[in-house]
Design a protein around this motif. Structure first.
Motif, PDB file in Angstrom:
ATOM      1  N   PRO A  98       2.788  -5.981 -10.515  1.00 36.55           N
ATOM      2  CA  PRO A  98       1.919  -6.054 -11.394  1.00 36.55           C
ATOM      3  C   PRO A  98       2.057  -7.498 -11.918  1.00 36.55           C
ATOM      4  O   PRO A  98       2.106  -8.770 -12.120  1.00 36.55           O
ATOM      5  CB  PRO A  98       1.824  -5.268 -12.186  1.00 36.55           C
ATOM      6  N   HIS A  99       3.656  -7.177 -12.633  1.00 38.66           N
ATOM      7  CA  HIS A  99       4.121  -8.651 -13.537  1.00 38.66           C
ATOM      8  C   HIS A  99       4.859  -9.476 -12.570  1.00 38.66           C
ATOM      9  O   HIS A  99       5.175 -10.379 -12.755  1.00 38.66           O
ATOM     10  CB  HIS A  99       4.985  -8.154 -14.660  1.00 38.66           C
ATOM     11  N   LEU A 100       5.080  -9.101 -11.593  1.00 37.28           N
ATOM     12  CA  LEU A 100       5.645 -10.061 -10.584  1.00 37.28           C
ATOM     13  C   LEU A 100       4.002 -11.056  -8.849  1.00 37.28           C
ATOM     14  O   LEU A 100       4.951 -11.544  -8.696  1.00 37.28           O
ATOM     15  CB  LEU A 100       7.119  -9.711  -9.878  1.00 37.28           C
ATOM     16  N   ARG A 101       2.791 -10.358  -9.562  1.00 35.47           N
ATOM     17  CA  ARG A 101       2.289 -11.184  -8.507  1.00 35.47           C
ATOM     18  C   ARG A 101       1.839 -12.171  -7.953  1.00 35.47           C
ATOM     19  O   ARG A 101       1.707 -12.464  -6.979  1.00 35.47           O
ATOM     20  CB  ARG A 101       1.193  -9.862  -8.594  1.00 35.47           C
ATOM     21  N   ILE A 102       1.612 -12.598  -9.847  1.00 38.94           N
ATOM     22  CA  ILE A 102       1.343 -13.698  -9.624  1.00 38.94           C
ATOM     23  C   ILE A 102       2.408 -14.954  -8.697  1.00 38.94           C
ATOM     24  O   ILE A 102       2.029 -15.959  -8.309  1.00 38.94           O
ATOM     25  CB  ILE A 102       1.461 -14.488 -11.214  1.00 38.94           C
ATOM     26  N   LEU A 103       3.704 -14.545  -8.901  1.00 35.64           N
ATOM     27  CA  LEU A 103       4.921 -15.094  -8.528  1.00 35.64           C
ATOM     28  C   LEU A 103       4.941 -15.535  -6.989  1.00 35.64           C
ATOM     29  O   LEU A 103       5.125 -16.036  -6.398  1.00 35.64           O
ATOM     30  CB  LEU A 103       6.114 -14.939  -9.153  1.00 35.64           C
TER      31      LEU A 103
END
Lengths: 212, 218
Positions: free
Chosen positions: B69-74
């Motif tokens: 979840p916390h790396l998906r935008i990257l």
């Protein structure tokens, strides 16, 4: 931090990003290797097509491509503009450097004696739309016509007073100054070597015949 | 109860008109205003955006179970940037004139909210088939919207369409239409028209429902 360690540490968290970075990097290197030759050919064709507009009386089909060693010790490609009457009409010097957003590539037209600029063309730029990208417009480029090639061009924000001054674009001072810096650097680096080449026999000139 | 995700067909249809990225979601306004002065650049931009959107949606959907979840935008940005660079290099090699004309707008596809929003809303949650259908529908919707604005601007601005003359040579050519103000005027009027049609249809549907309920009651 404790939570990150519980889930496999930083590598455990970021392995997908690392793998994708390597994979995408490889793909882009492949794409660049495959397509860069064709893109360079397109740029060269465009260069030949604009030579008559940079040097008055030049015939693009008679243009001679030369390599000269600049003052910085690097080889540079230049174009000797020849007219339909086989007379030497001038020079076209490709030059590049950093602009406001990205690299700017220019073609600088010079008279045969290398004393004045006869034209300027922007081959590539990624400047701010509607501001910096106005460096491509004839209204700005024509301001360089007739300016001396033996002294640095100076960008000014008001009406030019000295002959080496050029009025910058309103709202695009950095892009304008980038253009003048690229022109100044290229001329400082290549003007003398080209002059020497002009007076020598110019051995190994590669004549490129284009169909126009 | 969890809401059921739309099917591939629903995703496709939604992208074309009901959730049109430009007329309904107002996404990707930068290319809409900048490259619609004529049909050729508009369609080149639509093609490049479609390539990036379809590829990004498929790749993100394939790796959706691996996304954190916390790396998906990257991961979305990395993937989108890769396909945008490929599109940019391809245009420079094979459609050089358009590549020059579009200039920085091709690299700017990276920050087109349409693409990252589809990765977030659909591709990271649904199967490859649905993600691909969603991308094709959205791309079609984006292309239709660009084409509608470019058609108005090119015809009124120069009397031409796709570089071919469609209005008589005596047409004066409204210069303002090919300039930035023309983009805002065309977009505003077309958005207003789309909203008017949509409200009219909604009113018609409402009356139809009221009449149906009334007849059922009697």
């Amino acid at each position: 931090m404790g939570e990150t360690q519980q889930k496999g540490g930083y590598i455990g968290q970021a392995w997908l990003v690392i793998v994708l970075g390597l994979l995408y990097g490889g793909v882009l290197a492949g794409v660049q290797t495959t397509l860069s030759g064709r893109a360079a050919d397109n740029k060269k064709d465009e260069t030949y097509s604009v030579i008559p507009s940079l040097v008055r009386g030049a015939d693009e089909t008679k243009t001679i491509e030369l390599m000269v060693e600049g003052k910085n010790g690097k080889e540079a490609r230049i174009y000797k503009a020849i007219g339909a009457d086989a007379g030497h009409k001038g020079w076209v010097v490709p030059a590049g450097g950093q602009g406001f957003a990205d690299r700017i590539e220019l073609l600088i037209g010079l008279d045969p004696a290398l004393t004045a600029l006869t034209g300027l063309y922007v081959l590539e730029q990624r400047e701010t739309p509607a501001l910096g990208d106005r460096i491509t417009e004839a209204g700005f480029r024509d301001r360089f016509n007739g300016k001396p090639a033996d002294q640095p061009i100076v960008m000014v924000k008001s009406e030019p007073k000295a002959e080496n001054e050029v009025r910058a674009l309103t709202g695009a001072t950095i892009s304008s100054e980038s253009v003048s810096a690229i022109v100044n650097d290229a001329l400082a680096n290549l003007r003398e070597p080209i002059g020497r080449r002009a007076h020598s026999a110019a051995p190994g000139e590669a004549l490129r015949e284009t169909t126009g | 109860m969890a809401r059921e995700e739309p099917t591939a067909l629903e995703r496709f249809i939604n992208g074309v008109l009901p959730e049109n990225p430009i007329y309904r979601q107002l996404l990707g306004m930068c290319p809409v205003l900048a490259v619609t002065s004529a049909m050729k650049p508009a369609m080149t931009m639509a093609g490049a955006t479609a390539f990036v959107l379809i590829c990004a949606n498929i790749v993100i959907s394939l790796m959706r179970s691996l996304l954190k979840p916390h790396l998906r935008i990257l991961v979305f940005t990395l993937t989108i940037a890769t396909f945008v660079t490929i599109a940019d290099k391809f245009l420079a090699a094979y459609v050089y004139e358009m590549s020059k004309q579009l200039g920085p707008y091709v690299p700017l596809i990276i920050v087109n909210c349409l693409i990252i929003s589809r990765c977030e809303i659909c591709a990271s949650k649904q199967s490859v088939g649905v993600a691909a259908a969603d991308a094709v529908g959205m791309s079609l919707g984006f292309a239709l919207a660009l084409a509608s604005i470019a058609t108005v601007r090119e015809i009124l601005g120069s009397g031409m369409w796709f570089g071919l003359r469609v209005l008589p040579g005596s047409w004066p050519g409204w210069g303002i239409m090919v300039l930035p103000p023309g983009a805002f005027l065309s977009l505003g009027l077309l958005l207003g028209a789309a909203e008017w049609v949509s409200r009219k249809r909604a009113r018609t549907n409402l009356w139809r429902t009221v009449r149906m309920l009334w007849s059922w009651r009697r």
